[in-house]
Scaffold this motif. Structure first.
Motif, mmCIF file in Angstrom:
data_model
loop_
_atom_site.group_PDB
_atom_site.id
_atom_site.type_symbol
_atom_site.label_atom_id
_atom_site.label_comp_id
_atom_site.label_asym_id
_atom_site.label_seq_id
_atom_site.Cartn_x
_atom_site.Cartn_y
_atom_site.Cartn_z
ATOM 1 N N GLN A 32 0.831 -1.203 0.000
ATOM 2 C CA GLN A 32 0.000 0.000 0.000
ATOM 3 C C GLN A 32 0.865 1.253 0.000
ATOM 4 N N LEU A 33 1.915 1.247 0.800
ATOM 5 C CA LEU A 33 2.822 2.395 0.846
ATOM 6 C C LEU A 33 3.537 2.562 -0.491
ATOM 7 N N GLY A 34 3.932 1.461 -1.109
ATOM 8 C CA GLY A 34 4.573 1.525 -2.422
ATOM 9 C C GLY A 34 3.658 2.128 -3.470
ATOM 10 N N VAL A 35 2.395 1.727 -3.466
ATOM 11 C CA VAL A 35 1.426 2.288 -4.410
ATOM 12 C C VAL A 35 1.223 3.769 -4.128
ATOM 13 N N LEU A 36 1.041 4.116 -2.867
ATOM 14 C CA LEU A 36 0.831 5.517 -2.496
ATOM 15 C C LEU A 36 2.021 6.374 -2.913
ATOM 16 N N LEU A 37 3.215 5.928 -2.598
ATOM 17 C CA LEU A 37 4.413 6.700 -2.947
ATOM 18 C C LEU A 37 4.562 6.844 -4.454
ATOM 19 N N LEU A 55 5.241 -1.665 -10.520
ATOM 20 C CA LEU A 55 5.609 -2.332 -9.264
ATOM 21 C C LEU A 55 5.851 -3.831 -9.444
ATOM 22 N N ASN A 56 5.617 -4.314 -10.675
ATOM 23 C CA ASN A 56 5.834 -5.720 -11.002
ATOM 24 C C ASN A 56 5.006 -6.663 -10.125
ATOM 25 N N VAL A 57 3.740 -6.307 -9.964
ATOM 26 C CA VAL A 57 2.790 -7.168 -9.251
ATOM 27 C C VAL A 57 1.535 -7.296 -10.107
ATOM 28 N N ARG A 58 0.704 -8.248 -9.784
ATOM 29 C CA ARG A 58 -0.511 -8.475 -10.552
ATOM 30 C C ARG A 58 -1.556 -7.406 -10.241
ATOM 31 N N ARG A 59 -2.434 -7.165 -11.188
ATOM 32 C CA ARG A 59 -3.468 -6.136 -11.030
ATOM 33 C C ARG A 59 -4.363 -6.355 -9.808
ATOM 34 N N PRO A 60 -4.753 -7.594 -9.472
ATOM 35 C CA PRO A 60 -5.589 -7.750 -8.274
ATOM 36 C C PRO A 60 -4.909 -7.248 -6.992
#
Length: 116
Positions: A32-37, A55-60
């Motif tokens: 969550q912090l990575g997305v926010l930043l 971020l190299n993660v899946r959309r879900p």
């Protein structure tokens, strides 16, 4: 301060996180912090698809992080007028205030790390 630059960065990160823990702010996961930043550091529009790629993660996983950030009013989602299949991730006033607070905490941590 440690002789190893990476150790100094880790100490600053630790002091920043401890500073956040001591404040009355919402607790966020690393994702969550990575997305926010990413949304607040990088100017411009962000999409779920773009955040997932960056971020190299899946959309879900991004969707779950955005759900939580939306509950806290740190971000909001809006339809993309250029592509109705896409959703834009927008900043909020609450999120901007959280980000400014985080910047102050990180600056204090960096200053204390350079003094130590």
């Amino acid at each position: 301060m440690a002789d190893d630059p990476s150790q100094a960065l880790i100490e600053t990160l630790c002091d920043t996180i401890v500073g956040l823990v001591r404040r009355d702010v919402p607790e966020l996961t690393a994702r969550q912090l990575g997305v926010l930043l990413t949304c607040y550091v990088d100017d411009g529009d962000h999409t779920v698809r773009g955040l997932a790629a960056e971020l190299n993660v899946r959309r879900p996983a991004i969707t779950r992080a955005l759900d939580r950030l939306g509950e806290l009013d740190l971000i909001r989602r809006a339809p993309d007028p250029a592509d109705r299949r896409s959703v834009l991730v927008k900043r909020t006033r609450t999120g901007a205030a959280f980000f400014r607070d985080l910047q102050h905490v990180a600056a204090a941590a960096a200053t204390s790390a350079s003094v130590a």
